[in-house]
Design a protein around this motif. Structure first.
Motif, PDB file in Angstrom:
ATOM      1  N   ALA A  69       0.675  -0.957  -0.146  1.00  0.00           N
ATOM      2  CA  ALA A  69       0.068   0.015  -0.074  1.00  0.00           C
ATOM      3  C   ALA A  69       1.069   1.363   0.171  1.00  0.00           C
ATOM      4  O   ALA A  69       0.824   2.224  -0.824  1.00  0.00           O
ATOM      5  N   GLY A  70       1.745   1.190   0.607  1.00  0.00           N
ATOM      6  CA  GLY A  70       2.984   2.176   0.676  1.00  0.00           C
ATOM      7  C   GLY A  70       3.397   2.669  -0.610  1.00  0.00           C
ATOM      8  O   GLY A  70       3.578   3.671  -1.211  1.00  0.00           O
ATOM      9  N   MET A  71       3.978   1.412  -1.222  1.00  0.00           N
ATOM     10  CA  MET A  71       4.533   1.714  -2.407  1.00  0.00           C
ATOM     11  C   MET A  71       3.465   2.227  -3.455  1.00  0.00           C
ATOM     12  O   MET A  71       3.735   2.837  -4.558  1.00  0.00           O
ATOM     13  N   SER A  72       2.061   1.730  -3.320  1.00  0.00           N
ATOM     14  CA  SER A  72       1.199   2.289  -4.275  1.00  0.00           C
ATOM     15  C   SER A  72       0.625   3.856  -4.090  1.00  0.00           C
ATOM     16  O   SER A  72       0.571   4.376  -5.045  1.00  0.00           O
ATOM     17  N   ILE A  73       1.023   4.187  -2.840  1.00  0.00           N
ATOM     18  CA  ILE A  73       1.070   5.698  -2.773  1.00  0.00           C
ATOM     19  C   ILE A  73       2.269   6.442  -3.540  1.00  0.00           C
ATOM     20  O   ILE A  73       2.073   7.412  -4.067  1.00  0.00           O
ATOM     21  N   GLU A  74       3.388   5.620  -3.391  1.00  0.00           N
ATOM     22  CA  GLU A  74       4.548   6.281  -4.112  1.00  0.00           C
ATOM     23  C   GLU A  74       4.482   6.072  -5.515  1.00  0.00           C
ATOM     24  O   GLU A  74       4.832   7.339  -6.398  1.00  0.00           O
ATOM     25  N   ASP A  75       3.772   5.081  -6.219  1.00  0.00           N
ATOM     26  CA  ASP A  75       3.902   4.864  -7.707  1.00  0.00           C
ATOM     27  C   ASP A  75       2.586   5.065  -8.294  1.00  0.00           C
ATOM     28  O   ASP A  75       2.350   5.048  -9.721  1.00  0.00           O
ATOM     29  N   GLY A  76       1.628   5.213  -7.581  1.00  0.00           N
ATOM     30  CA  GLY A  76       0.269   5.444  -8.008  1.00  0.00           C
ATOM     31  C   GLY A  76      -0.670   4.076  -8.469  1.00  0.00           C
ATOM     32  O   GLY A  76      -1.596   4.362  -9.185  1.00  0.00           O
ATOM     33  N   MET A  77      -0.146   2.987  -8.227  1.00  0.00           N
ATOM     34  CA  MET A  77      -0.617   1.819  -8.874  1.00  0.00           C
ATOM     35  C   MET A  77      -1.968   1.601  -7.901  1.00  0.00           C
ATOM     36  O   MET A  77      -1.903   1.691  -6.569  1.00  0.00           O
ATOM     37  N   ASP A 118      -4.931   2.051   9.581  1.00  0.00           N
ATOM     38  CA  ASP A 118      -4.604   2.980  10.554  1.00  0.00           C
ATOM     39  C   ASP A 118      -3.448   3.906  10.008  1.00  0.00           C
ATOM     40  O   ASP A 118      -3.491   4.989  10.016  1.00  0.00           O
ATOM     41  N   LYS A 119      -2.541   3.172   9.222  1.00  0.00           N
ATOM     42  CA  LYS A 119      -1.491   3.857   8.434  1.00  0.00           C
ATOM     43  C   LYS A 119      -1.831   4.598   7.203  1.00  0.00           C
ATOM     44  O   LYS A 119      -1.443   5.616   6.982  1.00  0.00           O
ATOM     45  N   TYR A 120      -2.461   3.950   6.377  1.00  0.00           N
ATOM     46  CA  TYR A 120      -2.710   4.893   5.194  1.00  0.00           C
ATOM     47  C   TYR A 120      -4.314   4.679   4.821  1.00  0.00           C
ATOM     48  O   TYR A 120      -4.727   5.476   3.668  1.00  0.00           O
ATOM     49  N   ASN A 175      -5.755   8.135   3.146  1.00  0.00           N
ATOM     50  CA  ASN A 175      -5.287   8.840   2.106  1.00  0.00           C
ATOM     51  C   ASN A 175      -6.045   8.634   0.881  1.00  0.00           C
ATOM     52  O   ASN A 175      -6.148   7.398   0.363  1.00  0.00           O
ATOM     53  N   ALA A 176      -6.606   9.550   0.355  1.00  0.00           N
ATOM     54  CA  ALA A 176      -7.640   9.820  -0.473  1.00  0.00           C
ATOM     55  C   ALA A 176      -6.980   9.413  -2.175  1.00  0.00           C
ATOM     56  O   ALA A 176      -7.740   9.003  -2.942  1.00  0.00           O
ATOM     57  N   ALA A 177      -5.616   9.600  -1.986  1.00  0.00           N
ATOM     58  CA  ALA A 177      -4.909   9.093  -3.192  1.00  0.00           C
ATOM     59  C   ALA A 177      -4.978   7.767  -3.489  1.00  0.00           C
ATOM     60  O   ALA A 177      -4.446   7.262  -4.552  1.00  0.00           O
ATOM     61  N   LEU A 178      -4.729   7.069  -2.538  1.00  0.00           N
ATOM     62  CA  LEU A 178      -4.643   5.567  -2.589  1.00  0.00           C
ATOM     63  C   LEU A 178      -5.856   4.999  -3.059  1.00  0.00           C
ATOM     64  O   LEU A 178      -7.117   5.197  -2.407  1.00  0.00           O
ATOM     65  N   LYS A 179      -5.794   3.935  -3.826  1.00  0.00           N
ATOM     66  CA  LYS A 179      -7.157   3.300  -4.258  1.00  0.00           C
ATOM     67  C   LYS A 179      -6.922   1.646  -3.930  1.00  0.00           C
ATOM     68  O   LYS A 179      -6.123   1.050  -4.519  1.00  0.00           O
ATOM     69  N   ILE A 180      -7.359   1.111  -2.775  1.00  0.00           N
ATOM     70  CA  ILE A 180      -7.369  -0.132  -2.692  1.00  0.00           C
ATOM     71  C   ILE A 180      -8.782  -0.689  -2.958  1.00  0.00           C
ATOM     72  O   ILE A 180      -9.978  -0.265  -2.368  1.00  0.00           O
ATOM     73  N   ILE A 181      -8.942  -1.915  -3.512  1.00  0.00           N
ATOM     74  CA  ILE A 181     -10.080  -2.506  -3.940  1.00  0.00           C
ATOM     75  C   ILE A 181     -10.137  -3.789  -3.434  1.00  0.00           C
ATOM     76  O   ILE A 181      -9.312  -4.585  -3.692  1.00  0.00           O
ATOM     77  N   LEU A 182     -11.244  -3.916  -2.433  1.00  0.00           N
ATOM     78  CA  LEU A 182     -11.313  -5.231  -1.823  1.00  0.00           C
ATOM     79  C   LEU A 182     -12.212  -6.189  -2.581  1.00  0.00           C
ATOM     80  O   LEU A 182     -13.471  -5.693  -2.928  1.00  0.00           O
ATOM     81  N   PHE A 183     -11.933  -7.399  -2.625  1.00  0.00           N
ATOM     82  CA  PHE A 183     -12.963  -8.652  -2.979  1.00  0.00           C
ATOM     83  C   PHE A 183     -13.159  -9.434  -1.940  1.00  0.00           C
ATOM     84  O   PHE A 183     -12.213  -9.651  -1.051  1.00  0.00           O
ATOM     85  N   THR A 184     -14.189 -10.284  -1.946  1.00  0.00           N
ATOM     86  CA  THR A 184     -14.202 -11.442  -0.926  1.00  0.00           C
ATOM     87  C   THR A 184     -15.378 -12.543  -1.533  1.00  0.00           C
ATOM     88  O   THR A 184     -15.966 -12.538  -2.489  1.00  0.00           O
TER      89      THR A 184
END
Lengths: 474, 474, 474
Positions: A297-305, A348-350, A353-362
């Motif tokens: 997630a941290g690297m996604s903030i860095e590189d935008g993926m 808690d950490k990220y 951050n509205a720039a981060l995009k995490i997509i959850l599946f289940t």
């Protein structure tokens, strides 16, 4: 007497019977049915598009790679050997593709009521122009007709991309993959249309038999000391950039659970060393995977993926099948999955951050209304992926919308993923999703919870814009 | 003014309101409504069929054995004593059966919206020809009319088997039961129609107060040393054969969880000794039950009996009720149930055996789509039993079909079980299942997911053929 | 071109499209739509009714207190600061209420498909007479029109109680609250109409930062030694009586889980001392909360108050939001909740007491059919509260009725709770519940599972009588 019944795909299929709702669904669907397909997550083979060779035959194209198909046949006592599934040790299996197709045809009734039936009938009718229902009596007709068509130029993979109106398709490759097929696409005009996705499970999951060899390969590919924590992280950064250079806009993470962790650098480094040593316990490799989700997630903030998390599959549940045939043979089973506590360290950490995009599946639908919608309806970093795998079906998609929408709304969802290696079924799968979304929206309109104007706008957004936004495709 | 409202069982009951779907449902139902009843799992008393004596009276036939009925009344503050439920210590309870029937009639509104209401109204109308709705004003009319009919020859148990068109009914007996009633049926022409089921919980569950005495009885019945592991197993084999000689084609296992185990012979033998010693912990008796499920599966492969697993009931949740009235008094409560890990030891050993038939039931509906359908859609040995107990209801059956079908298909299910001790309600219960199956199939037809021809074929199979195949009744 | 679309609340909203069912739903709804509102559980501010001052402005009345509204906006990347949510440390936030209202209006599409949309549209249309849909173009019109009306006498809180036809409303106060606003209502004629509820979490939950200071306050208020177990219990009895003197007929308990305990007096006393010492572990404070639920049930038997249990919220899941803005900021997330084992100690002790009324709520819908309906359909002391919080929505209410009714019946439920601090939305919330109940009942009638007469009676009871009985309001 031979059994030749017509194969009909009704224009109103998957729409509800009620005439009011059906009429609204039809109108909504008319507005989106011809939109281009954007397929941001899937498992087609990039070699197909790189080589652009014709496909072999009906059986090896449609049956052998489709674990939805052979798992059902297997569940009814039909051996995988008789279906031509290759063994790991090379023990011979059935190789008469026509005979295998007959076995499938004879048992096609087993798929009644399943999404495979919908996808397959669509492929038969819409892609191959077949006009009779599949059964023992029509098996030869099917097998011959499909094979005759597969050798034609208009059935080459790139031609099918056009025929299917696929604007973009993402494949999925492991972190140490050479991406040679994507490289081969450079300069062909297809390099922006067929892109890769960074899936680093192979260098993150210390329970894998090939973990250490993958870490070594990672070192070779990046020139980093991947046995040091910082070197390992840096190597991952380098590989992420390599994938981005081959079109990737997203990463994907297929972990057993949704566990995340937020260790200190010292703790993380020690844990990594323990994993490398081969002495880590199950709890420790699980903790390491959790830590790595947070690192990713941290690297996604860095590189935008965009980051996709697909947790909860108990892989290779059947050891006999795994030993004899390997992975992805229909023996993966969903498990109960917990998100609220497991995601907390990462969130808690990220999470803000509205720039981060995490997509959850289940694979655990009980979390839709209880955990996922409340989480996505609060955290700026979270979005919800569509109904996944066993739930990528009419009923599954309806349950998703019915259970998620009231708390997460539509705008915290990301449109449809086909998630398939069955290339020819991609139009059918997107069509099912479009029909079901229109059906759901039509219900809201009929019950005066939404105006029809709004529903038209939403149908467009669910089909196209939300996908492109979530996966940062422009 | 007395309240005499008509009691109407509408021909279209339980069909959806939509005229298109309803018309299809009607057509499907017309094709199967008169099929014979096959009841492969239930709890009627074999003494009824052996003695063929008339039933006593409305209250002792319809109310006292029906824990669905008195649990609802009890939940609203009506004491079990006032309902005539016998106490363990013989403390007196209400014995005026007419008065009890009045209490029930006065509170019949509590059953609105419940399946008990459907079953009871069907019994009143179809079995006893009652034409007015039950309430305080009609209670005497009901009580007298039912009692007058019960003494007639056409209300004897065997006559009712004919009237109800019951082709076969299975009762359930513990492993040390003498089966004297089934023995008495030999030569009557009913011995193939009323069969037993082998339910060995009493000699497997070391938490039971009567475990040791049952083990002793088992020794007496079989001449085996049931205090040795091998003698115990051999005794079980002998009893299984004894049950088979009294018609049994299936075993049944009602465990607290779905836990299975696959211990070495030495481990299993030691664990058995520990259980016999009375010093086993809760975890150890649970492990022993788990090991015995695997042993039972092995014996099913030997002798060909279908194996039913009914896990997940927290029995006798209410200690005051248990102490005063005993078991089966409406105080059993479902618990969360896990299958994917729990069944793995058994499945690792026997799951790929297509000759084995294991039928899984659950009280935890969250496992339908997440665990059970994926498992049954892969393992040849697994089939899914119908919606069970609290879920044996219109809504429960619909949830089962909606959540199971897309992944397991129809052919990994086994038709309907009435699972009841309420003999007179059996036709009504099967009728509800048939109507709901037709309704579900009609929905698929109306949405063009299935042709009507296929739906007719499926309706037949769900009602009749799949039951006979799954329970090996021919 | 400005976007002025009509704001229409269709008379048939939330009714199903099928004309047969819709017609029945309409008839049922006509019979109950004008019944008085009884609101037995909620979070309005008693100061409003005590002071009867006009409300300030649209933003501070409708948006700032509504965490459903700002959590959705926040999830889409809109900062809480820009929405005017006050920070704990006084760091400045947006104070231009018109600007905040514009931000909301511009993003109103995010609420499509959510219950907030239904409630808000109802408030706009029915309370403020607005005739155009909310968007950027109508934001000023809305803001000005609402503010102009808010200063009028007919928009004072007490006038709104009349306008809304609210027969009774219960607020919720902590155990050490002075109840000064309820005291101020004495003699105004409103003291029976605006009542309090006893919520003792603040003196029971030793994990709270203010636990010790609350215990001290409790001593001051009651003259008891609240550092002794018996003094503490006696102080709680005194406060319960104080609340009863201010109208309370119920208590409320918002615990992380449904855990209960039944310790000996010695054990309970020691555990209490440990909690006071600040050295209790998480497990011990959890055990103490569990013990106190059982103590509270015992006191409910003494003083006759109905007991509400609201378990399963993971409060303040987002530490950044909590640190900066405090509690109740949309960051509470539901957790899996277990009832069958957790409630057992309390039920073993008091569950068979028909005079006790315990109302259970859940955020975990998987427990409806599996645990809650079976428990409430057996234990005389248990009733089921309506669909709660995230599930207080059309779909959520339907799931509740569909999953609960067959096992618990209607008469083990207690009507609707609005549970809101959004005073103006109360009529809309009750209207949604009435419509959905009528819709559910209409479905049963259309499928011939209930007569229309019975459905009319039930619609009345679900709306009015069951609420008053459950909360002992007469």
């Amino acid at each position: 007497m031979a059994n030749f019944k017509p194969l009909v795909l009704d224009d109103d299929r998957l729409f509800p019977a009620d005439p009011t709702v059906r009429a609204i669904a039809r109108r909504l669907y008319a507005g989106i049915k011809n939109l281009p397909i954007v397929s941001p997550h899937g498992h087609t083979d990039p070699a197909w598009f790189a080589s652009n060779a014709n496909f072999d035959n009906a059986t090896s194209l449609l049956l052998l790679p489709d674990h939805y198909v052979f798992r059902m046949l297997y569940s009814q006592g039909i051996s995988l050997e008789s279906l031509g599934i290759r063994t790991k040790d090379g023990t011979p299996v059935e190789t008469d593709y026509r005979k295998i197709f007959h076995t499938f045809a004879k048992n096609y009734h087993l798929f009644r009521g399943t999404p495979s039936r919908i996808w397959l009938d669509s492929v038969f009718h819409d892609v191959f122009g077949l006009e009779h229902a599949l059964n023992s009596d029509t098996a030869d007709l099917y097998y011959d007709s499909i094979n005759e068509q597969l050798v034609k130029p208009e059935f080459k993979p790139r031609a099918l991309l056009d025929k299917f109106n696929i604007e973009l398709i993402a494949t999925t490759e492991g972190a140490v993959n050479s991406l040679k097929h994507h490289a081969a696409l450079k300069g062909t005009g297809y390099e922006k249309r067929v892109i890769t996705t960074f899936r680093p499970d192979d260098v993150i999951d210390a329970d894998r038999a090939d973990f250490l060899s993958n870490i070594k390969k990672l070192a070779e590919q990046t020139g980093q000391d991947t046995h040091s924590w910082q070197g390992y992280l840096q190597a991952l950064r380098i590989r992420r950039q390599f994938f981005r250079d081959h079109g990737a806009t997203a990463t994907d993470h297929g972990h057993p659970t949704a566990k995340t962790a937020n260790l200190s650098e010292t703790e993380a480094s020690s844990l990594f060393q323990l994993c490398l040593s081969g002495n880590a316990s199950k709890e420790q490799t699980e903790l390491f995977r959790g830590q790595m989700l947070t690192e990713m997630a941290g690297m996604s903030i860095e590189d935008g993926m965009t980051m996709q998390i697909h947790p909860g599959a108990f892989r290779n549940h059947n050891p006999s099948i795994f030993e004899r045939f390997g992975a992805d043979k229909g023996a993966d089973i969903p498990s109960p999955t917990e998100f609220v506590s497991n995601l907390k360290p990462l969130l808690d950490k990220y999470g803000n951050n509205a720039a981060l995009k995490i997509i959850l599946f289940t694979l655990d639908e009980t979390t839709y209304a209880r955990e996922l919608a409340p989480l996505a309806g609060h955290y700026p970093a979270l979005k919800l992926g569509p109904a996944w795998w066993f739930h990528d079906s009419p009923e599954g998609m309806l349950r998703f919308r019915h259970q998620v929408t009231e708390t997460a709304g539509f705008y915290n969802t990301v449109g449809f993923n086909d998630d398939t290696r069955a290339f020819l079924s991609i139009p059918a799968r997107h069509d099912v999703a479009r029909r079901i979304d229109c059906r759901f929206l039509a219900g809201l309109v009929a019950e005066h919870r939404l105006s029809e104007d709004e529903a038209h706008e939403l149908a467009q957004q669910l089909t196209y814009q939300l996908v492109k936004q979530a996966y940062q495709l422009d």
